[in-house]
Every structure is written in structure tokens, then in C-alpha cells.
Design an enzyme around this catalytic site. Structure first.
Site, short mmCIF file in Angstrom:
data_model
loop_
_atom_site.label_atom_id
_atom_site.label_comp_id
_atom_site.label_asym_id
_atom_site.label_seq_id
_atom_site.Cartn_x
_atom_site.Cartn_y
_atom_site.Cartn_z
N CYS A 5 -3.29 -1.63 3.48
CA CYS A 5 -4.49 -1.00 2.93
C CYS A 5 -4.84 0.25 3.71
CB CYS A 5 -5.68 -1.95 3.01
SG CYS A 5 -5.50 -3.40 1.97
N GLY A 32 -1.86 1.56 -0.34
CA GLY A 32 -2.25 0.49 -1.25
C GLY A 32 -2.47 1.03 -2.64
N ASN A 106 -8.53 -3.00 6.52
CA ASN A 106 -7.06 -2.97 6.59
C ASN A 106 -6.64 -3.95 7.66
OD1 ASN A 106 -4.64 -0.71 8.06
ND2 ASN A 106 -4.29 -2.39 6.65
N GLY A 107 -5.85 -4.93 7.26
CA GLY A 107 -5.39 -5.92 8.22
C GLY A 107 -5.42 -7.30 7.60
N TYR A 249 7.72 2.94 9.08
CA TYR A 249 7.71 2.98 7.62
C TYR A 249 6.38 3.33 6.97
CZ TYR A 249 7.68 1.31 2.82
OH TYR A 249 7.51 1.23 1.47
N ASP A 357 18.52 4.38 6.19
CA ASP A 357 17.20 3.92 5.69
C ASP A 357 16.39 3.41 6.88
OD1 ASP A 357 15.19 3.41 3.91
OD2 ASP A 357 16.31 1.96 2.70
N ASP A 358 15.10 3.24 6.65
CA ASP A 358 14.24 2.80 7.76
C ASP A 358 14.33 1.30 7.97
OD1 ASP A 358 11.61 1.49 6.36
OD2 ASP A 358 12.53 3.02 5.14
N CYS A 445 3.17 -4.98 18.47
CA CYS A 445 3.42 -6.19 17.69
C CYS A 445 4.83 -6.06 17.15
CB CYS A 445 2.43 -6.34 16.55
SG CYS A 445 2.76 -7.83 15.58
O1 LIG Z 1 15.32 -4.49 1.44
P1 LIG Z 1 14.25 -4.20 0.44
O2 LIG Z 1 13.44 -5.42 0.12
O3 LIG Z 1 14.79 -3.54 -0.79
O4 LIG Z 1 13.18 -3.24 1.10
C1 LIG Z 1 13.56 -2.12 1.88
C2 LIG Z 1 13.34 -0.83 1.14
O5 LIG Z 1 11.95 -0.69 0.76
C3 LIG Z 1 11.43 0.53 1.30
O6 LIG Z 1 11.53 1.56 0.40
P2 LIG Z 1 10.40 1.88 -0.70
O7 LIG Z 1 10.79 1.25 -1.98
O8 LIG Z 1 9.07 1.52 -0.19
O9 LIG Z 1 10.53 3.45 -0.88
P3 LIG Z 1 10.02 4.63 0.10
O10 LIG Z 1 10.95 4.68 1.26
O11 LIG Z 1 10.14 5.83 -0.76
O12 LIG Z 1 8.61 4.34 0.48
C4 LIG Z 1 12.33 0.81 2.50
O13 LIG Z 1 12.31 2.17 2.84
C5 LIG Z 1 13.69 0.34 2.03
O14 LIG Z 1 14.36 1.32 1.28
N1 LIG Z 2 -3.28 -4.99 3.15
C1 LIG Z 2 -4.41 -5.13 3.75
O1 LIG Z 2 -4.73 -4.52 4.78
C2 LIG Z 2 -5.28 -6.19 3.11
C3 LIG Z 2 -6.72 -6.30 3.57
C4 LIG Z 2 -7.31 -7.68 3.22
N2 LIG Z 2 -6.69 -8.72 4.02
C5 LIG Z 2 -7.15 -7.98 1.73
O2 LIG Z 2 -6.40 -8.81 1.35
O3 LIG Z 2 -7.75 -7.34 0.92
#
Ligand SMILES: O=P(O)(O)OC[C@H]1O[C@H](OP(=O)(O)OP(=O)(O)O)[C@H](O)[C@@H]1O
Ligand SMILES: NC(=O)CC[C@H](N)C(=O)O
Length: 479
Positions: A5, A32, A106-107, A249, A357-358, A445
Site C-alpha cells: 500500500c 496498490g 501500509n503494512g 522491487y 530480473d529482480d 527484514c
Molecule cells: O515469479 P513470479 O511469480 O512470476 O513473480 C516474479 C515477477 O513479478 C515481478 O514482475 P511484475 O509483474 O510485478 O512486473 P514489473 O517488474 O514491471 O513490476 C518481478 O519483477 C518478476 O518479474
Molecule cells: N498492503 C498493505 O500495506 C495493506 C495494509 C492493510 N494491512 C490492509 O490490508 O489494508
């Protein structure tokens, strides 16, 4: 798309906060896409508008016009607790005897049930089973007996988990970051006021200046006339637990977190990836978007070492497709990857390729893309990943829910390579992450890559001595 979020809060001297809030939510849209909302206060009463969908769908001109007042908060949501839909869109509002309250979160709390049960026993009625509502009710209850700062401190002593919050109490906007600083939050200055936001990119969008990160355990109170802010260090901890995945990411590359531009951190991680497991192929190409900064750092380091590699875009992203990650079935997720990315044959055909990829979460993207590259004529496909294998769920706000979903939870790297169909596969080490972030692992973390968490989570191991508060009766702010 993995989401969480985004939160924002703004106080201005002499103009409405609704439009700046709307623009900053646009800047945070990547955090989000399920719901969005704004709450403002005009000095007499609170106004709110929340709804499901992306920021551009939730607000029209009329909605913004009725959000009067120079103070307000906003939210973009990806749900982790409390369900989908309009029921749980934020900011979450409560009115009570001593005023009104809006809250953006957010969290993710890990002791929601305990706190909710206690509040329910005291007569509070809840409309969802979410954590944000619990925080809002707890704070509203404390505000009946305590001043604002003490009330926030009391709530912080009872909730356990990750939270970066923006809060609107009557016309005062506050920002709070959990004592371990798991999620980002920063303060910025505008020409005519101040802003608190999840990421500095939101401050840039408003032509503002980033002042600094909100410190873990700190409360920031904006003056309702936009003239300044006060801060209170409410809780101090020896160690932090910043989520490393924000840098890898989630956050925008143009955001600054912990005084570091995320883009540069990712380029450094790309360089480390080359140093740890570089492979000389004809071409290095990113998985867009988030793989880009890693790939540019990787290719530059390769070139510096004299490797004969070309950096090229080989996959084009359809910018209108998002959220592969929350497609309800695996079949739909797979189709969405194909919809999202299309190969540029001329950079691939007859060549050996390193795909950067990341992260790999479920493995859907890598499996599909490797097949796509081979269909486009790639002779070899080597995969390099800018994070360690994700072996365990995130309980602190990211949609990586169960071990069964995670491809690395019970497979070796060699098994994953085989599963996704790559010629070779390497991940970045945890050491490279801590080095690039300039932190000890005791300040991060790393739960999703180690399976040990810096919070007290039922059924999971801890990586440090941390215990959740014992909930019995409302705590006092004096301790
Ligand atoms: O192993 P998976 O479950 O497929 O998830 C990993 C993929 O999801 C994310 O990309 P995203 O679709 O968010 O695209 P982005 O990099 O453009 O944000 C991330 O960068 C990987 O490419
Ligand atoms: N992704 C988030 O940070 C979620 C915030 C909150 N726990 C919700 O569910 O709305």
C-alpha cells in the site's frame, strides 16, 4: 505484480489539499491498485471519498471538488487483511465522542486478532476482520482519555507488526512509522506546506523537497496551517527491520530511501550479480520494468571487465497490463505474462541471452519468458536474479502468502533452473544485499529469504529477541 500500500498526508497554508493528494496517489499507484481514497478536513468537518480501482477510476472532478480543506490524507491499497472491495478501502474513518479520525495504513499487523478481541470485549463493533480498522479503533479509544501524542504512543505499545501510517485527527495530519521501520515513510517540504508520504517520488511530483525519512518509532505532527511540523520519538529500538524488498522491487527507482536513490542501489546490486555469477553471452536483457536498473548495472560491470556483451531491450511491455500476481488462477497468471511481454526477435534470434530480473516468486514469469525467448530463436538463455531465493512467506504486507506458492520454498537452485527451463540460473547472495544497502542483517527484514523474522509471528522462527505485546487491558502511555 506484487503490491502493498501507499500512504500520504498533506497540510497546506491556503489551498485545498485534495488535488495535491490526488497527484501524490498517482505517484504511489504502483504500491496498490485495488482501491484508493482521500479524507480531508476543512476545519469544521471531515470529507471523504474512497472506492475500488485505480486512482484515475476512483476520483472525478466532482469528487475532488467536495473534498474541501487544506489538510488531508490519502491511500492506495493492496489488501493483506480485511478482504477486498469497498468495505475495506482506506483511509478508514471513525467518528467518536471527541472528534473524527481517518487512517491510512501500509503494512500488516501480526497481533490483529488479540487487539480486536480485547476491543470487542470493551464494546467496539467492527465491520471487517482487517488490521487497519483495529488500529483506528484503538487510537480512537485512547483519544477519549489521552492527548494526541500519548494516545498514539499507547496504540504503538499494543500493536505488533509493520505499519507506516498517515492519520487525520480532526484537522491535524500525523505520520507514524513502526518501531522497526519495516515500511518506508518520509517527510517533504512544499512551497506552502508539508507532506508525509510512503516514497519521495510523491514529494517530487508536487515539486517539493525531501527533508528526510521518518525515523522508526517516530511520530510526525504537521501544523494544520502548513507552517511546520513537530516530531516525537515515541519508541526506540536498538535495531531496525527495513524490508530489503522495498529496495529490490517495490519502491520506484526514482525514490530515495535511507538517503539512497533506489535506482543506484539496484544498479549496484546488478554489478554485484555480475561479480558473483556473471556469464558472458551475446546479449544482456532486462525483464521490464523492475529488471532494468539491475541489467544496466550488470552490463556496465561486465563491460568494465572487458566482457563482450551487448545490453539490449529484448522484451517489450504492454503498459496497460498489470497485476499478473493477483490473477486468481495459475492459468490466468500464465496468460497475463504473455499479454504483458512480447519479444523483439531481432535482438534474440540466433544469440545467447542473459535475462535479468529482480526476483522469482512463483516462477510464472521466468518459465513463460524462457519459453518465449527460445521460440524467438534464442540459442541459450541464462537467468540472473537480483535477490536471493524467496523461500518463505511475507507477513509484513506483501502478497507472498504461503510456502506452497513459492517456487524456492522446497526446491534447490538446480531444481528451479530445471523447472523454469534455463541453461543456467543464479541468484544474488544475502551478503550482497546487506552490503549494497549498507546495513547489517540485524537491521533488515530478510524473513522471506531466510525464513526467520524480526517480528514475533505465530508458528515462525525469529531472527532476534522480539516479543509481541501482551494484550489484556489498555496500556498506559507512561511506560
Ligand atoms: O515469479 P513470479 O511469480 O512470476 O513473480 C516474479 C515477477 O513479478 C515481478 O514482475 P511484475 O509483474 O510485478 O512486473 P514489473 O517488474 O514491471 O513490476 C518481478 O519483477 C518478476 O518479474
Ligand atoms: N498492503 C498493505 O500495506 C495493506 C495494509 C492493510 N494491512 C490492509 O490490508 O489494508
Amino acid at each position: 505484480m506484487h503490491e502493498k500500500c501507499g500512504v500520504v498526508g498533506i497540510s497546506l497554508s491556503d489551498r485545498g489539499a485534495a488535488r495535491p493528494l490526488y497527484y501524490s496517489l498517482y505517484a504511489l499507484q504502483h504500491r496498490g491498485q485495488e482501491a484508493a481514497g482521500i479524507v480531508t478536513h476543512d476545519g469544521f468537518q471531515q470529507h471523504d471519498h474512497v472506492g475500488t480501482g485505480m486512482v484515475g477510476d476512483v476520483f472525478d472532478q466532482e469528487d475532488l471538488d467536495q473534498l474541501n480543506g487544506p489538510n488531508g490524507i490519502g491511500h492506495v491499497r493492496y489488501p493483506t487483511q480485511g478482504g477486498l472491495g469497498a468495505c475495506c478501502a482506506q483511509p478508514f474513518s471513525v467518528s467518536f465522542k471527541s472528534g473524527s479520525l481517518g487512517l491510512s495504513h501500509n503494512g500488516n499487523l501480526v497481533n490483529t486478532d488479540e487487539v480486536r478481541q480485547e476491543l470487542a470485549d470493551l464494546g467496539h463493533a467492527f465491520t471487517s476482520n482487517g488490521d487497519t480498522e483495529v488500529i483506528a479503533h484503538d487510537l480512537a479509544r485512547n483519544l477519549l482519555e489521552e492527548d494526541l501524542v500519548r494516545a498514539v504512543k499507547s496504540t504503538m505499545s499494543r500493536i505488533h507488526g509493520s505499519y507506516s501510517l498517515t492519520i487525520m485527527h480532526d484537522e491535524t495530519v500525523l505520520g507514524v512509522r513502526d518501531p522497526q521501520g519495516n515500511r518506508p515513510l518520509c517527510i517533504g517540504e512544499l512551497e506552502d506546506g508539508y507532506v508525509i508520504a510512503s516514497e519521495s517520488a510523491a514529494i517530487d511530483t508536487l515539486d517539493g523537497e525531501l527533508i528526510r525519512d521518518v525515523k522508526p518509532g517516530e511520530l510526525v505532527v504537521l501544523k494544520p496551517d502548513g507552517s511546520g511540523y513537530d516530531t516525537y520519538q515515541l519508541v526506540e529500538r536498538e535495531n531496525t527491520a527495513h524490508c530489503f524488498f522495498e529496495h529490490v522491487y517495490f519502491a520506484r527507482p526514482d525514490s530515495v530511501i535511507n538517503d539512497e536513490l533506489v535506482y543506484e542501489v539496484r544498479r549496484n546490486l546488478g554489478e554485484a550479480l555480475w561479480n558473483e555469477s556473471g556469464v558472458e553471452t551475446d546479449v544482456v536483457m532486462p525483464v521490464p520494468d523492475s529488471g532494468r536498473s539491475f541489467a544496466s548495472g550488470y552490463a556496465e560491470a561486465a563491460a568494465e571487465d572487458g566482457a563482450d556483451v551487448e545490453f539490449a531491450e529484448g522484451l517489450m511491455k504492454n503498459r496497460y497490463v498489470g497485476r499478473t500476481f493477483i490473477m486468481p488462477t495459475q492459468d490466468e497468471r500464465e496468460r497475463a505474462v504473455r499479454l504483458k511481454l512480447n519479444p523483439i526477435k531481432s535482438t534474440i534470434e540466433g544469440r545467447s541471452v542473459t535475462l535479468i530480473d529482480d526476483s522469482i516468486v512463483r516462477g510464472t514469469t521466468s518459465t513463460q519468458l524462457i519459453e518465449l525467448l527460445r521460440d524467438a530463436g534464442a540459442e541459450e538463455v541464462h537467468v540472473r536474479i537480483g535477490a536471493p531465493p524467496i523461500v518463505a512467506p511475507c507477513y509484513l504486507g506483501i502478497d507472498m502468502a504461503t510456502r506452497e506458492e513459492l517456487i524456492a520454498s522446497d526446491r534447490s537452485v538446480e531444481d528451479i533452473r530445471d523447472h523454469v527451463g534455463a541453461d543456467s540460473l543464479s541468484y544474488l547472495s544475502i551478503g550482497a544485499i546487506t552490503e549494497a544497502l549498507g546495513k547489517d542483517d540485524t537491521d533488515l527484514c530478510l524473513g522471506c529469504v531466510t525464513g526467520k523474522y524480526p517480528y514475533d509471528i505465530e508458528g515462525e522462527e525469529r531472527d532476534r529477541d522480539v516479543t509481541r505485546p501482551t494484550i489484556g487491558s489498555p496500556a498506559s502511555a507512561d511506560d
